[in-house]
Enzyme design. Structure first.
Site, PDB file in Angstrom:
ATOM      1  CD  GLU A 456     -10.656  56.395 -39.486  1.00  0.00           C
ATOM      2  OE1 GLU A 456     -11.642  56.104 -40.173  1.00  0.00           O
ATOM      3  OE2 GLU A 456     -10.187  57.554 -39.430  1.00  0.00           O
ATOM      4  CD  GLU A 539     -15.452  55.583 -37.228  1.00  0.00           C
ATOM      5  OE1 GLU A 539     -15.382  56.291 -38.267  1.00  0.00           O
ATOM      6  OE2 GLU A 539     -14.660  55.693 -36.290  1.00  0.00           O
TER       7      GLU A 539
END
Length: 559
Positions: A456, A539
């Protein structure tokens, strides 16, 4: 946006919607559950959230309301997702393994056996004297407790200053708890003291332990120094003559009179030697025999991208994955959890590389027990599961310092800082050399098909020099048959921070509309590729993080 952990119907319906999403020019999307299996932050591994004015300390149970509990028990969500995956073409051919034994300990009453003050002569027989408070790094360790004690003369003002706190401290006055301070809390910079003795006990993580090279290289580790100035042929001959020697590392020495020959290293790289991806890791053939002077040719095309989809050896493959983090699960339970993954219908698992455990001190390289990625990968392959690897350097996901070693705290991590990149190069060259030597990447017939860059990163920054450095290091180290990817929340601004040619962007979300999220992803992908790229939620959240004082997730079945 996280669905409730105990709402199996909602989570399963959300995954069904995701798998049913179609965008023109793209194959049906792939996914990886976050998490598939609950796991544990042992010792001082756990970090904290810093989303509010105060820190939120994560519980040891790293659960996320997953289909399989921390204790290895299949929850109702497991069977709900199994039905969804079967409806979307998953091969449900593996029988559910028997549940592991679970012991109910009941209520455990804790009583004080020895105060810290009485234990001090044993715990710290040789205290360090200093005119100033010294950090953990200055004291030479990264995790655990440090006790700072001082006597304040009665004529001084009744206050002490504690600036720059990273974690938290208990303030004692005359051995009585006076105040609890933590990062972000009020009163940290001015602690009122009303007596002569003031002590602060500052917890951080767990104590580092001595590391060594991986076990199957021990027979090669009798060199008198950290490196042996010999030729690659000499090292190969030595490994050949040792029945249990499976591989050795070789690197370039810039001062070598032969113009850059390779050398055997048995520890951390020492200047003027530097990691060099052009050097080879020689491996012994599975049937025995000697090592060659060059790596063997790839046995397959590996895992690649084409026509908006993933390709395994040229054939389309859709990933039904789940996060199963090997280092957070006792290694004697790995096979049971992998059998559960196959029984639910997964064809891939996602795991992370715990850099801080594998290199607890600079130059160490620990691959054993719960950090034995080689054994874990081979078990995955035996169960027909591919691996989506998240090497780091920053893995986020709860561990202290994002999974990076504590001794990197003085560097500018997650940037193109040369000092940081040098340590990244040393560790990951070793790691990738091991994976290639053991033929664990897809182009060598192994199970590793994808490798993520950072985690991220678009939420953190947009240093394209850093991302490009990792991309090139990953590609050189892992070979051509592994897809290099990133993951970020599905917003155009965040995706812009991590967008770079040669890195497949994926997204992560739980409750968002899949069509909207994938459309944002597609728009970002188009800025670096005219051809359509695969869509993937790497995810898909089954729940959220549990922290002390705020957990809403059912953990009772983890006992």
């Amino acid at each position: 946006t996280f669905p409730l952990a105990d709402n199996a119907v909602a989570v399963a319906a959300g995954l069904d919607t995701l798998l049913s999403t179609r965008l023109d020019g793209h194959a049906p999307p792939s996914f990886s559950l976050w998490l598939f299996c609950g796991c544990t932050d042992f010792g001082w591994w756990g970090g904290s959230l810093f989303l509010t004015a105060t820190m939120q300390w994560l519980t040891p149970s790293y659960d996320f309301g997953s289909p399989v509990s921390e204790a290895g028990v299949a929850r109702p969500l497991f069977f709900a997702l199994q039905k969804v995956l079967q409806a979307h073409g998953a091969n449900i051919s593996t029988a559910l393994p028997p549940p592991p034994p679970v012991v109910a300990f009941g209520t455990v009453v804790l009583t004080e056996q020895l105060s810290i003050w009485d234990a001090l002569p044993v715990l710290a027989p040789h205290p360090v004297a200093s005119a100033t408070v010294r950090s953990f790094e200055e004291l030479g360790f990264g995790y655990g407790y440090a006790l700072y004690s001082t006597a304040i003369p009665p004529w001084t003002p009744p206050a002490i200053t504690m600036g720059g706190m990273r974690d938290r401290a208990h303030i004692f006055v005359d051995r009585q708890l006076e105040q609890l301070c933590q990062r972000g809390s009020a009163g940290v910079d001015s602690v009122q003291c009303t007596a002569a003795n003031v002590s602060a006990v500052c917890p951080a993580g767990w104590a580092p332990h001595a590391g060594g090279f991986w076990a199957n290289l021990d027979p090669c580790n009798d060199c008198p120094h950290d490196h042996q100035n010999g030729t690659a042929a000499r090292c190969a001959a030595k490994c050949t003559a040792t029945p249990t020697c499976a591989a050795f590392e070789v690197y370039t020495g810039p001062d070598d009179p032969g113009g850059g020959a390779c050398f055997l290293f048995v520890g951390g790289l020492k200047p003027p030697f530097t990691a060099n991806a052009d050097c080879l890791t020689c491996t012994k053939p599975a049937g025995g025999g000697g090592t060659g002077g060059a790596a063997r040719r790839p046995a397959s095309q590996g895992f690649t991208i084409g026509n908006g989809t993933f390709l395994l050896d040229g054939e389309p493959m859709r990933l039904f994955g789940g996060s199963l983090q090997h280092f957070r699960i006792p290694d004697q339970h790995w096979e049971h959890r992998l059998a559960l993954a196959r029984a639910m219908g997964l064809n891939a698992v996602q795991t992370l590389i715990p850099w801080w455990l594998m290199e607890p001190t600079p130059g160490a390289f620990v691959v054993d027990g719960q950090t034995d990625i080689v054994r874990f990968a081979r078990l995955c392959q035996a169960h027909g599961l591919k691996i989506v690897l998240r090497p780091g350097p920053f893995i986020c996901d709860g561990p202290d310092f994002g999974g990076m070693p504590w001794w990197l705290a003085s560097t500018r991590v997650r940037t193109a800082d040369p000092e940081f990149l040098n340590r990244v190069t040393i560790f990951y060259t070793k790691l990738f050399a091991l994976l290639r030597a053991q033929r664990l990447t897809a182009d060598l017939g192994g199970p590793i098909i994808m490798a993520q860059i950072d985690n991220e990163y678009g939420l953190f920054g947009s240093d394209k020099a850093y991302l490009g450095f990792l991309r090139d290091l990953w590609r050189a180290g892992l070979g051509p048959g592994v897809v290099i990817h990133s993951t970020d929340p599905p917003t155009s601004q965040i995706l812009g921070g991590s967008r770079l040619a040669g890195i497949l962007q994926t997204v992560d979300f739980g409750g968002e509309n899949p069509a909207t999220a994938f459309s944002v992803l597609r728009d970002s992908q188009r800025l670096v590729s005219a051809a359509p790229l695969p869509l993937m939620n790497s995810e898909y959240y089954t729940g959220g993080l549990a922290y002390w004082g705020g957990s809403a997730f059912p953990l009772a079945d983890n006992a």
